[in-house]
Design a protein around this motif. Sequence first.
Motif, PDB file in Angstrom:
ATOM      1  N   LEU A   1     -64.278  -8.658 -28.157  1.00 19.22           N
ATOM      2  CA  LEU A   1     -64.602 -10.041 -27.831  1.00 19.22           C
ATOM      3  C   LEU A   1     -66.064 -10.127 -27.439  1.00 19.22           C
ATOM      4  N   ALA A   2     -66.813 -10.936 -28.171  1.00 19.25           N
ATOM      5  CA  ALA A   2     -68.208 -11.206 -27.821  1.00 19.25           C
ATOM      6  C   ALA A   2     -68.231 -12.553 -27.106  1.00 19.25           C
ATOM      7  N   ILE A   3     -68.741 -12.551 -25.878  1.00 20.91           N
ATOM      8  CA  ILE A   3     -68.856 -13.792 -25.129  1.00 20.91           C
ATOM      9  C   ILE A   3     -70.282 -14.303 -25.324  1.00 20.91           C
ATOM     10  N   ASP A   4     -70.422 -15.247 -26.237  1.00 18.50           N
ATOM     11  CA  ASP A   4     -71.741 -15.798 -26.560  1.00 18.50           C
ATOM     12  C   ASP A   4     -72.255 -16.691 -25.441  1.00 18.50           C
ATOM     13  N   GLY A   5     -71.351 -17.275 -24.693  1.00 17.05           N
ATOM     14  CA  GLY A   5     -71.752 -18.123 -23.591  1.00 17.05           C
ATOM     15  C   GLY A   5     -70.582 -18.425 -22.682  1.00 17.05           C
ATOM     16  N   ALA A   6     -70.846 -18.412 -21.387  1.00 14.55           N
ATOM     17  CA  ALA A   6     -69.906 -18.841 -20.360  1.00 14.55           C
ATOM     18  C   ALA A   6     -70.738 -19.739 -19.453  1.00 14.55           C
ATOM     19  N   LEU A   7     -70.730 -21.024 -19.760  1.00 18.65           N
ATOM     20  CA  LEU A   7     -71.691 -21.965 -19.198  1.00 18.65           C
ATOM     21  C   LEU A   7     -71.021 -23.101 -18.442  1.00 18.65           C
ATOM     22  N   THR A   8     -71.737 -23.647 -17.468  1.00 21.11           N
ATOM     23  CA  THR A   8     -71.316 -24.902 -16.871  1.00 21.11           C
ATOM     24  C   THR A   8     -71.785 -26.023 -17.799  1.00 21.11           C
ATOM     25  N   ALA A   9     -71.278 -27.221 -17.571  1.00 22.58           N
ATOM     26  CA  ALA A   9     -71.690 -28.359 -18.396  1.00 22.58           C
ATOM     27  C   ALA A   9     -73.193 -28.596 -18.271  1.00 22.58           C
ATOM     28  N   GLU A  10     -73.718 -28.483 -17.072  1.00 23.22           N
ATOM     29  CA  GLU A  10     -75.149 -28.696 -16.860  1.00 23.22           C
ATOM     30  C   GLU A  10     -75.974 -27.675 -17.640  1.00 23.22           C
ATOM     31  N   GLU A  11     -75.536 -26.422 -17.619  1.00 25.66           N
ATOM     32  CA  GLU A  11     -76.253 -25.375 -18.362  1.00 25.66           C
ATOM     33  C   GLU A  11     -76.182 -25.630 -19.861  1.00 25.66           C
ATOM     34  N   ALA A  12     -75.018 -26.010 -20.339  1.00 30.73           N
ATOM     35  CA  ALA A  12     -74.841 -26.263 -21.770  1.00 30.73           C
ATOM     36  C   ALA A  12     -75.706 -27.438 -22.220  1.00 30.73           C
ATOM     37  N   ASN A  13     -75.798 -28.462 -21.390  1.00 27.60           N
ATOM     38  CA  ASN A  13     -76.589 -29.641 -21.747  1.00 27.60           C
ATOM     39  C   ASN A  13     -78.084 -29.389 -21.692  1.00 27.60           C
ATOM     40  N   SER A  14     -78.496 -28.372 -20.933  1.00 26.06           N
ATOM     41  CA  SER A  14     -79.930 -28.099 -20.817  1.00 26.06           C
ATOM     42  C   SER A  14     -80.432 -27.113 -21.869  1.00 26.06           C
ATOM     43  N   GLN A  15     -79.527 -26.528 -22.645  1.00 24.65           N
ATOM     44  CA  GLN A  15     -79.949 -25.598 -23.693  1.00 24.65           C
ATOM     45  C   GLN A  15     -80.490 -26.368 -24.890  1.00 24.65           C
ATOM     46  N   PRO A  16     -81.532 -25.835 -25.518  1.00 24.12           N
ATOM     47  CA  PRO A  16     -82.069 -26.518 -26.705  1.00 24.12           C
ATOM     48  C   PRO A  16     -81.064 -26.486 -27.847  1.00 24.12           C
ATOM     49  N   THR A  17     -81.034 -27.530 -28.623  1.00 21.61           N
ATOM     50  CA  THR A  17     -80.177 -27.535 -29.796  1.00 21.61           C
ATOM     51  C   THR A  17     -80.822 -26.705 -30.892  1.00 21.61           C
ATOM     52  N   ARG A  18     -80.069 -26.360 -31.890  1.00 20.41           N
ATOM     53  CA  ARG A  18     -80.606 -25.560 -32.985  1.00 20.41           C
ATOM     54  C   ARG A  18     -81.796 -26.251 -33.651  1.00 20.41           C
TER      55      ARG A  18
END
Length: 96
Positions: free
Chosen positions: A76-93
Motif C-alpha cells: 500500500l502506497a499512501i500518496d496522501g493523508a491530509l486534512t481538508a485544509e491541507e488538501a485545499n492548499s495544495q497546488p492543482t496539477r
Amino acid sequence: MSVIDEIRTRLAALEPLSVDIGDDSHLHAGHAGARSGGHYRVTVVSDRFAGKTKVARQRMIYDALGDLMRTSVHALAIDGALTAEEANSQPTRKEL
C-alpha cells in the motif's frame, strides 16, 4: 466485494471527505510477493488527521485496513493523508 470496495468501506472509519484508491497490481505482475495480494495506492482526506504526524496518519490508515494488509493487500502506497485544509492548499496539477 472487490478489494477496492473493501478498502473504501474500511477507510470510512476515518470519516473521510474524499478517498482516492488506485490499483497498481498490473505493474507488479510476476513479482513473487504479488501472488498473496494486490498493490494499491491511496489518498485520504479527513479532518481526523488534524494535529497528527505523518507517521500517526499512516498508522490510522493501516489500522483501519486491519487484516486486509495481511491478506488482500500486498503493498500500500499512501500518496496522501491530509486534512481538508491541507488538501485545499495544495497546488492543482494545472498549477504545477
